[in-house]
Design an enzyme around this catalytic site. Structure first.
Site, PDB file in Angstrom:
ATOM      1  N   SER A 555     -10.919  -2.116  -5.545  1.00 35.53           N
ATOM      2  CA  SER A 555     -11.453  -1.169  -4.578  1.00 35.53           C
ATOM      3  C   SER A 555     -12.042   0.012  -5.315  1.00 35.53           C
ATOM      4  O   SER A 555     -11.642   0.316  -6.448  1.00 35.53           O
ATOM      5  CB  SER A 555     -10.346  -0.687  -3.633  1.00 35.53           C
ATOM      6  OG  SER A 555     -10.771   0.406  -2.853  1.00 35.53           O
ATOM      7  N   TYR A 568      -1.596   2.548  -1.394  1.00 36.61           N
ATOM      8  CA  TYR A 568      -2.725   1.627  -1.494  1.00 36.61           C
ATOM      9  C   TYR A 568      -3.545   1.870  -2.747  1.00 36.61           C
ATOM     10  O   TYR A 568      -3.834   0.945  -3.522  1.00 36.61           O
ATOM     11  CB  TYR A 568      -3.614   1.776  -0.251  1.00 36.61           C
ATOM     12  CG  TYR A 568      -4.861   0.933  -0.278  1.00 36.61           C
ATOM     13  CD1 TYR A 568      -4.815  -0.417   0.051  1.00 36.61           C
ATOM     14  CD2 TYR A 568      -6.093   1.479  -0.633  1.00 36.61           C
ATOM     15  CE1 TYR A 568      -5.954  -1.207   0.029  1.00 36.61           C
ATOM     16  CE2 TYR A 568      -7.241   0.705  -0.663  1.00 36.61           C
ATOM     17  CZ  TYR A 568      -7.176  -0.634  -0.333  1.00 36.61           C
ATOM     18  OH  TYR A 568      -8.307  -1.401  -0.365  1.00 36.61           O
TER      19      TYR A 568
END
Length: 678
Positions: A555, A568
């Site tokens: 990401s 996360y």
């Protein structure tokens, strides 16, 4: 509109081809003669409809038929230059075609056109080939059928064989068909129903005679230590050996694998005569063109340790390659095509089963099915007589036939990911599903791994048959579940070449609201899960010795510090560094490891639909339905990132044009300056 004669032929062909007792997949051909309008003259002309080259009787449709002018086809008899030059006449089939479209005429077209019967079937039933490959096949044919079925000595398929059968039919008006030595059967009739009935009569009569007169143990006594292992032990050994065997079978060029532990195979390998019979090879051209002239057989007992089996397989592979090279050298001429590879297509492991290989899963599976046909043929021949296939010289003449080479050259260029087996986690929806879809479109076999088995199987079914994709259950945080899923992939396709670590979840919370349970869950699924999947895949890839790709869907958050997502983003940073670490460690095995850093993918994302989207929207003070637009507007390109964009990057980084790139992170974020890699 389909001509009634052609429609009748297709129906008959589908019935015959749907029963494996009658013929193998894509084996044999059928025909019908009749009339149709010639649009150029407005007159009725005599035609022959015949299954075209490469078609399958069970699934035959109108486009699979070649349609030829019968007068022109028969006229070739007068220009036929003789058996030494019969290949030249095959090219003339194209000048006999009627109309537009349809399939290319097969090598057996002459048999169908020249035999004086309205309907002709040429089939490869196991029972018929058993008689055809018995050392005393001609005598057996007389004993079984009297004068209603005539023996035809072996001749390579072609124009001369068509002339031979036409002459035999004319000389034997009482006959309903013939046994073709070393090959199969041919039957004929005045009507489609009569022809089909005669084909089935020959097949059923041969099978019944073998059942009634054959000896009880045609493969000899049980071979001590070679009986089938128990189910769990057999499966475990197959999983352990499959990547090694696939690597050996892919020495010259990459292959996809198929495994079966069909009782027919296990029984054959448990019997004393299997080494002798396997060494004789197959006989029917359709068989050995797919299985090669003979298999590679592990000569160790079923319970031999895996390490011993692996060492012996390497020795046997070296010997097999030398033997195949000697076979090629013994029969090749200056005009022969170059050797196409010396690796086995069939590998037999006593107590375990059969591994078969091809340039795609369907070809690999069909090769295995053909070898089961060959075992059935050997059983029938040995139960009545002695199995005696055609000579290696004749096999070579077909395997390296100029016409066979031309057929291979006509095949389309392989797609970028052909022969590759991809294992994608979290692939039942969102980014993972888009990646699996793209890789399948590029020719890969795909394993869709997901926590939800039903969704995984449904997503796989959308991509096609199990020759293209399978769905497996995979809790990536559970090492036993990961090992089981990887084992299913190995048994389905022979091994694994490409892993995509995509499975994930997202918990959007600030530091003070993030619990230890939240932290552990986030890291178990993505950091630990990626580690476990990469580790299991690396074991397979190293055993194969074929290199590979590991891709992490990380990401932009792996390098960008956004608000309220400590768990996360931290685990994404963990994944990003795994890329670097594994690129260094696995490079010596030819395994590339790369990452992809998307921006938030809202549309089609299971993560965003599961609550992450609502939380992120709340963080930014916007409505959830506006989140995609919000993300787009903060990028340099002002574009929203979709699952397909991540799939495009995955296909690119694992494709042939990026063969020298490892340790790279590819941004797929439409340009987020704060996430630029430094």
């Amino acid at each position: 509109m389909t001509n009634p004669t052609a429609a009748e032929l297709i129906a008959r062909s589908n019935r015959l081809g749907s029963d494996p007792r009658n013929t193998n997949y894509a084996g044999g051909n059928t025909s019908a003669k009749g009339t149709d309008l010639d649009p150029a003259t407005g007159e009725q002309v005599e035609l022959v409809w015949v299954k075209g080259s490469g078609g399958d009787l069970g699934t035959l449709g109108t486009n699979g038929l070649a349609v030829l002018r019968l007068d022109r086809l028969k006229g070739l008899v007068d220009t036929y230059p003789g058996v030494e030059r019969e290949d030249e006449i095959v090219a003339a089939f194209d000048y006999c075609l009627h109309g537009r479209g349809g399939a290319a005429p097969s090598i057996d077209t002459a048999m169908h056109g020249l035999v004086d019967a309205a309907h002709v079937d040429h089939l490869h039933p196991d029972a018929g080939i058993a008689i055809a490959t018995a050392v005393d096949g001609e005598e057996l044919t007389r004993t079984i059928f009297g004068d209603t079925v005539v023996w035809v000595p072996w001749r390579r398929p072609g124009f001369q064989l068509g002339l031979d059968i036409a002459e035999i039919k004319e000389a034997n008006p009482q006959a309903i068909g013939c046994i073709l030595g070393g090959h199969g059967i041919t039957a004929w009739g005045d009507t489609s129903d009569e022809c089909e009935a005669r084909s089935l009569e020959i097949i059923d009569t041969a099978a019944r005679y073998i059942a009634e007169h054959g000896k009880d143990a045609p493969f000899g006594a049980p071979l001590e230590g070679f009986a089938a292992l128990e189910d769990d032990a057999r499966r475990a050994k197959a999983i352990a050996l499959a990547p090694v065997i696939r690597g050996l079978a892919s020495y010259d060029r990459p292959m996809v694998g198929h495994f079966t532990d069909d009782p027919v195979v296990l029984d054959f390998l448990a019997s004393a005569e299997h080494p002798r019979l396997a060494a004789l090879g197959t006989s029917c051209p359709d068989h050995f063109l797919r299985t090669k002239v003979k298999p590679m057989v592990l000569d160790l007992p079923a319970d031999a340790p895996v390490e011993d089996a692996i060492a012996r397989l390497h020795e046997l592979h070296e010997a097999y390659r030398a033997d195949y090279q000697a076979y090629y050298d013994a029969h090749a001429t200056a005009d022969s095509p170059a050797i196409r590879g010396a690796d086995p297509a069939i590998v037999l492991v006593p107590g375990v089963g059969m591994f078969s290989f091809g340039p795609n899963k369907q070809t690999a599976r069909v090769a295995g099915e053909f070898y089961i046909n060959a075992i059935n043929v050997m059983r029938g021949a040995e139960s009545l007589s002695t199995y005696t296939p055609i000579s290696d010289a004749e096999k070579f003449n077909i395997e390296y036939w100029a016409l066979e080479e031309a057929k291979l050259q006509r095949m389309p260029k392989p797609k970028s990911h052909a022969t590759r087996v991809a294992f994608v986690t979290g692939a039942a929806s969102g980014i993972g599903k888009a990646i699996a879809t793209r890789l399948a479109a590029e020719g890969a076999c795909v394993v869709i791994a997901d926590l939800d088995l039903e969704k995984a199987q449904a997503a796989a079914a959308e991509l096609g048959t199990t020759d293209v994709a399978i769905g497996v259950a995979a809790n990536v945080a559970d090492p036993e579940a990961v090992a089981a899923a990887m084992g299913e992939a190995v048994l389905a396709f022979g091994g694994v070449d490409l892993i995509v670590n995509n499975a994930g979840l997202s918990l959007s919370k600030p530091l003070l609201e993030t619990t230890e349970k939240d932290w552990d869950l986030q890291h178990d699924v993505m950091a630990k899960g990626s580690f476990l999947v990469s580790q299991a895949a690396a074991r397979v890839m190293i055993a194969q010795g074929m290199g590979g790709d590991v891709v992490y869907i990380a990401s932009k958050n792996s390098v960008f510090a956004g608000p309220n997502n400590i768990a996360y983003s931290a685990t994404k940073a963990d994944q990003a560094h795994q890329v670097r670490l594994l690129a260094v460690e696995l490079g010596e095995h030819g395994i590339k490891v790369n990452g992809i850093n998307p921006d938030g993918v809202v549309r089609g994302s299971g993560i965003f639909a599961g609550g992450w989207g609502a939380n992120r929207a709340k963080t930014y003070g916007i409505e959830e339905e506006e989140l995609g637009k919000f993300y787009a507007q903060r990028t340099i390109l002002k574009r929203e990132v979709l699952p397909e964009h991540v799939a495009n990057a995955t296909a690119m980084i694992t494709g042939p044009d990026m063969s020298h790139t490892t340790g790279l992170h590819v941004p797929v974020d439409a340009g987020v300056a704060a996430a630029f890699l430094r």
